[in-house]
Motif scaffolding. Structure first.
Motif, mmCIF file in Angstrom:
data_model
loop_
_atom_site.group_PDB
_atom_site.id
_atom_site.type_symbol
_atom_site.label_atom_id
_atom_site.label_comp_id
_atom_site.label_asym_id
_atom_site.label_seq_id
_atom_site.Cartn_x
_atom_site.Cartn_y
_atom_site.Cartn_z
ATOM 1 N N UNK A 1 -9.913 -11.625 11.412
ATOM 2 C CA UNK A 1 -10.270 -12.995 11.770
ATOM 3 C C UNK A 1 -10.335 -13.907 10.562
ATOM 4 N N UNK A 2 -10.875 -13.415 9.447
ATOM 5 C CA UNK A 2 -10.995 -14.238 8.244
ATOM 6 C C UNK A 2 -9.622 -14.582 7.679
ATOM 7 N N UNK A 3 -8.713 -13.596 7.656
ATOM 8 C CA UNK A 3 -7.361 -13.855 7.155
ATOM 9 C C UNK A 3 -6.627 -14.847 8.052
ATOM 10 N N UNK A 4 -6.826 -14.721 9.344
ATOM 11 C CA UNK A 4 -6.215 -15.670 10.285
ATOM 12 C C UNK A 4 -6.728 -17.085 10.028
ATOM 13 N N UNK A 5 -8.048 -17.227 9.913
ATOM 14 C CA UNK A 5 -8.634 -18.560 9.732
ATOM 15 C C UNK A 5 -8.251 -19.163 8.388
ATOM 16 N N UNK A 6 -8.164 -18.333 7.352
ATOM 17 C CA UNK A 6 -7.781 -18.857 6.047
ATOM 18 C C UNK A 6 -6.332 -19.319 6.052
ATOM 19 N N UNK B 1 -0.918 1.808 2.097
ATOM 20 C CA UNK B 1 -1.273 1.253 3.408
ATOM 21 C C UNK B 1 -2.792 1.209 3.600
ATOM 22 N N UNK B 2 -3.483 0.522 2.715
ATOM 23 C CA UNK B 2 -4.937 0.438 2.819
ATOM 24 C C UNK B 2 -5.332 -0.311 4.079
ATOM 25 N N UNK B 3 -6.486 0.071 4.636
ATOM 26 C CA UNK B 3 -6.962 -0.567 5.862
ATOM 27 C C UNK B 3 -7.192 -2.062 5.650
ATOM 28 N N UNK B 4 -7.716 -2.435 4.480
ATOM 29 C CA UNK B 4 -7.963 -3.847 4.194
ATOM 30 C C UNK B 4 -6.667 -4.634 4.215
ATOM 31 N N UNK B 5 -5.641 -4.112 3.549
ATOM 32 C CA UNK B 5 -4.352 -4.806 3.510
ATOM 33 C C UNK B 5 -3.757 -4.940 4.907
ATOM 34 N N UNK B 6 -3.875 -3.889 5.710
ATOM 35 C CA UNK B 6 -3.316 -3.913 7.066
ATOM 36 C C UNK B 6 -4.007 -4.977 7.914
ATOM 37 N N UNK B 7 -5.353 -5.034 7.865
ATOM 38 C CA UNK B 7 -6.090 -6.004 8.664
ATOM 39 C C UNK B 7 -5.805 -7.435 8.219
ATOM 40 N N UNK B 8 -5.745 -7.664 6.914
ATOM 41 C CA UNK B 8 -5.523 -9.022 6.426
ATOM 42 C C UNK B 8 -4.087 -9.487 6.683
ATOM 43 N N UNK B 9 -3.142 -8.575 6.581
ATOM 44 C CA UNK B 9 -1.766 -8.920 6.910
ATOM 45 C C UNK B 9 -1.629 -9.246 8.395
#
Length: 311
Positions: free
Chosen positions: A139-144, A166-174
């Motif tokens: 959600x944060x990556x989408x809003x930014x 393939x880190x979880x953080x990178x996957x979610x932010x992408x």
């Protein structure tokens, strides 16, 4: 001395004065034999050299001190073997519990069939085995991304894609970035995905510099961490590219360095002390009942727009 028996103020004062005069220090090992606790909690982060890790560690130590706990800080270096060693220490009562920030679930020591000590996970790794505290990276990556697009920008690049790990953080932010593009009617373009295996300022500067050798300048750049964004600002400055006039730049984490960058960095902000407080609360509750259901706490975020993305 343990603070569990009520005594009068004069009595407490006399005891504390005697302790000071004798330089008396309680034997924590002996106390641990009685209550089964060491008084020490492990905190394991992937890379202690990053400003984000330093700020998280600061708040965990500060909150733990207020609660009467000591913190043993470790760096996993993205190595699941180090995670396993820490869990072994917890099971053998060398530490009472563990706050762990894993990067990739498949490589983590947190697995089905493994007997877990009291443990709380930080971050985006989704699992059903341990309690967890996280910020909604999707959600944060989408809003930014939507904020970067507000003035009409269409060519928005991202920096921090991990091709190998393939880190979880990178996957979610992408995924959040791609969701924003979809809502804007923008077709995703692989040419705007800038890969950077290590999330350091140095690696980011090198990755962006190499990218610009063969690609046109995007209108905006969303970096998956503030440390990446600081490296990007340096690479752009060396090329004489103005921020935000020629390109808008944003990060994620709201570290102190980003607030004092030139120009100050637009970012995703969240309460790091709240992360520390919730993690320690969940850990202490887990120590009291190892068999209760998993609990997951989401910490709110906000988009902080500063000069790096323009008005």
């Amino acid at each position: 001395m343990n603070g569990v028996v009520p005594v009068s103020a004069p009595t407490r004062l006399r005891v504390e004065q005697a302790m000071a005069e004798l330089d008396y220090v309680p034997n924590l090992s002996a106390r641990g034999l009685r209550n089964g606790r060491s008084g020490v909690i492990g905190l394991a982060l992937p890379d202690l050299a990053t400003p984000f890790s330093a700020e998280i560690a600061h708040h965990v130590v500060d909150v733990a001190h207020e609660l009467g706990w000591s913190i043993q800080i470790e760096e996993t270096g993205l190595d699941p073997q180090r995670e396993q060693e820490l869990m072994t220490r917890a099971r053998s009562n060398l530490i009472d519990g563990l706050i762990l920030n894993p990067v990739v679930l498949q490589e983590s020591a947190v697995k089905v069939g493994v007997s877990l000590p009291p443990v709380v996970l930080l971050g985006e790794v989704t699992q059903h085995l341990a309690d967890r505290v996280y910020v909604d990276s999707f959600g944060a990556a989408r809003d930014l991304t939507l904020a970067l697009a507000k003035p009409g920008r269409r060519r928005i690049a991202v920096l921090g894609i991990n091709q190998g790990r393939h880190s979880s953080t990178a996957i979610h932010r992408a995924a959040g970035y791609e969701a924003a593009l979809e809502s804007l009617g923008i077709t995703p373009d692989d040419e705007l995905l800038i890969r950077c295996e290590r999330w350091t300022s140095e690696s980011a500067a090198q990755a962006l510099d190499e990218y610009l050798e063969s690609h046109p300048l995007p209108e905006a750049l969303f970096c998956f961490t503030d440390s990446l964004a600081l490296g990007a600002l340096n690479a752009l400055w060396k090329r004489g590219i103005r921020v935000p006039d020629d390109i808008a730049v944003a990060g994620f984490d709201d570290i102190a360095d980003g607030r004092f960058a030139v120009p100050p960095l637009t970012t995703v902000s969240f309460d790091k002390r709240a992360i520390a407080s919730e993690a320690l609360r969940l850990l202490m509750e887990r120590m009291g009942d190892r068999h209760r259901e998993q609990r997951v706490v989401e910490v709110d975020y906000s988009i902080v727009e500063r000069a790096s993305s323009g008005r």
